[in-house]
Design an enzyme around this catalytic site. Structure first.
Site, PDB file in Angstrom:
ATOM      1  N   THR A 113       0.840  -1.207   0.000  1.00 21.17           N
ATOM      2  CA  THR A 113       0.000   0.000   0.000  1.00 21.17           C
ATOM      3  C   THR A 113       0.871   1.252   0.000  1.00 21.17           C
ATOM      4  O   THR A 113       0.618   2.190  -0.762  1.00 21.17           O
ATOM      5  CB  THR A 113      -0.937   0.005   1.228  1.00 21.17           C
ATOM      6  OG1 THR A 113      -1.754  -1.160   1.174  1.00 21.17           O
ATOM      7  CG2 THR A 113      -1.813   1.243   1.260  1.00 21.17           C
ATOM      8  N   ARG A 116       3.310   1.426  -3.340  1.00 21.81           N
ATOM      9  CA  ARG A 116       2.613   1.875  -4.552  1.00 21.81           C
ATOM     10  C   ARG A 116       2.357   3.378  -4.554  1.00 21.81           C
ATOM     11  O   ARG A 116       1.946   3.941  -5.570  1.00 21.81           O
ATOM     12  CB  ARG A 116       1.295   1.119  -4.698  1.00 21.81           C
ATOM     13  CG  ARG A 116       1.516  -0.347  -4.987  1.00 21.81           C
ATOM     14  CD  ARG A 116       0.249  -1.154  -4.858  1.00 21.81           C
ATOM     15  NE  ARG A 116       0.575  -2.567  -4.770  1.00 21.81           N
ATOM     16  CZ  ARG A 116      -0.060  -3.513  -5.429  1.00 21.81           C
ATOM     17  NH1 ARG A 116      -1.054  -3.214  -6.237  1.00 21.81           N
ATOM     18  NH2 ARG A 116       0.307  -4.769  -5.283  1.00 21.81           N
ATOM     19  N   GLU A 137      12.315   3.548   9.154  1.00 22.34           N
ATOM     20  CA  GLU A 137      12.758   4.651   8.306  1.00 22.34           C
ATOM     21  C   GLU A 137      11.811   4.751   7.115  1.00 22.34           C
ATOM     22  O   GLU A 137      11.674   3.794   6.353  1.00 22.34           O
ATOM     23  CB  GLU A 137      14.190   4.421   7.824  1.00 22.34           C
ATOM     24  CG  GLU A 137      15.214   4.318   8.944  1.00 22.34           C
ATOM     25  CD  GLU A 137      15.461   2.903   9.457  1.00 22.34           C
ATOM     26  OE1 GLU A 137      15.089   1.934   8.776  1.00 22.34           O
ATOM     27  OE2 GLU A 137      16.018   2.775  10.559  1.00 22.34           O
ATOM     28  N   GLN A 156       6.174  -5.432   7.093  1.00 20.51           N
ATOM     29  CA  GLN A 156       6.005  -6.846   7.443  1.00 20.51           C
ATOM     30  C   GLN A 156       7.354  -7.438   7.843  1.00 20.51           C
ATOM     31  O   GLN A 156       8.358  -7.249   7.159  1.00 20.51           O
ATOM     32  CB  GLN A 156       5.434  -7.642   6.279  1.00 20.51           C
ATOM     33  CG  GLN A 156       5.174  -9.097   6.674  1.00 20.51           C
ATOM     34  CD  GLN A 156       4.574  -9.915   5.552  1.00 20.51           C
ATOM     35  OE1 GLN A 156       5.160 -10.017   4.485  1.00 20.51           O
ATOM     36  NE2 GLN A 156       3.417 -10.501   5.806  1.00 20.51           N
ATOM     37  N   TYR A 170      23.334 -10.736  19.275  1.00 20.44           N
ATOM     38  CA  TYR A 170      23.338  -9.288  19.466  1.00 20.44           C
ATOM     39  C   TYR A 170      23.464  -8.942  20.949  1.00 20.44           C
ATOM     40  O   TYR A 170      24.198  -8.028  21.324  1.00 20.44           O
ATOM     41  CB  TYR A 170      22.055  -8.690  18.880  1.00 20.44           C
ATOM     42  CG  TYR A 170      22.113  -7.202  18.689  1.00 20.44           C
ATOM     43  CD1 TYR A 170      22.709  -6.649  17.555  1.00 20.44           C
ATOM     44  CD2 TYR A 170      21.573  -6.334  19.626  1.00 20.44           C
ATOM     45  CE1 TYR A 170      22.763  -5.279  17.369  1.00 20.44           C
ATOM     46  CE2 TYR A 170      21.623  -4.963  19.454  1.00 20.44           C
ATOM     47  CZ  TYR A 170      22.217  -4.443  18.327  1.00 20.44           C
ATOM     48  OH  TYR A 170      22.275  -3.081  18.149  1.00 20.44           O
ATOM     49  N   LYS A 179      17.420  -3.199  23.481  1.00 24.37           N
ATOM     50  CA  LYS A 179      16.327  -2.749  24.357  1.00 24.37           C
ATOM     51  C   LYS A 179      15.932  -1.295  24.110  1.00 24.37           C
ATOM     52  O   LYS A 179      15.497  -0.596  25.019  1.00 24.37           O
ATOM     53  CB  LYS A 179      16.675  -2.980  25.828  1.00 24.37           C
ATOM     54  CG  LYS A 179      16.849  -4.454  26.159  1.00 24.37           C
ATOM     55  CD  LYS A 179      17.088  -4.686  27.626  1.00 24.37           C
ATOM     56  CE  LYS A 179      17.234  -6.185  27.886  1.00 24.37           C
ATOM     57  NZ  LYS A 179      17.460  -6.501  29.283  1.00 24.37           N
TER      58      LYS A 179
END
Length: 188
Positions: A113, A116, A137, A156, A170, A179
């Site tokens: 969405t 496009r 971002e 997603q 990490y 965190k």
């Protein structure tokens, strides 16, 4: 590495609190209005963007320097609709807090969405044992102002499970974005 299904994602949420809050199904309507969908999908999770935004501005005539980032580059906004100026950029964050298992790497892709409409969402991978709100971002690639809707789907996340556990996660290397809460600016 294999991509993980909705069944696995649900189990990871129940057993490891991987995503909180968690929408167990796709949500497409809120208060009788159509929204940009969020929630569990077949092989991923569509996360929402909060109402907390930082929009790039040139009013202070600063330079963007990732090694010495200035908050003067940004204007803070808490709004239901963030308007990104033409050919500009904004930071947001997910509503959801993520806790990534040690044998999982998470990749983020944009929502069609937004894509496009010329709005690109970028997120670097969520590494094994990273946790926090995800800083999003948003890039408006158009010559027109563009809207981002808070509390609706923004991107997603795809969960890739390895057949091997990493030697160093990490968390083990004490990553600088561990965190994180809220929109987090560049750190060196």
């Amino acid at each position: 590495m294999a991509i993980m299904s909705d069944k696995w994602i649900k189990e990871a949420v129940i057993n490891q609190s991987m995503i909180s809050p968690f929408a167990e199904k796709q949500v497409r309507v809120h208060n009788k209005e159509k929204i940009i969908s969020y929630g569990l999908s077949s092989y991923g999770y569509d996360a929402r963007v909060s109402n907390e935004f930082k929009i790039f501005t040139n009013i202070n005539s600063t330079t963007v320097d990732p090694k010495n980032f200035s908050e003067y580059n940004l204007v803070d906004r808490e709004v239901d609709v963030c308007i990104i100026p033409p050919n500009s950029f904004a930071l947001g964050r997910t509503i959801e807090y993520f806790k990534i298992p040690r044998d999982v790497l998470v990749i983020c892709v944009g929502k069609s969405t937004y894509a496009r409409c010329g709005i690109i969402v970028n997120v670097t991978p969520l590494e094994p044992e990273w946790e926090g709100h995800v800083t999003l971002e948003f890039s408006n690639t158009t010559p027109l102002p563009a809207k981002i809707y808070a509390n609706e789907g923004a991107c997603q996340f795809l969960f890739l499970k390895s057949d091997q556990i990493c030697d160093t996660s990490y968390a083990d290397r004490q990553g600088k974005y561990m965190k994180q809460v809220g929109v987090t600016l560049p750190l060196t």
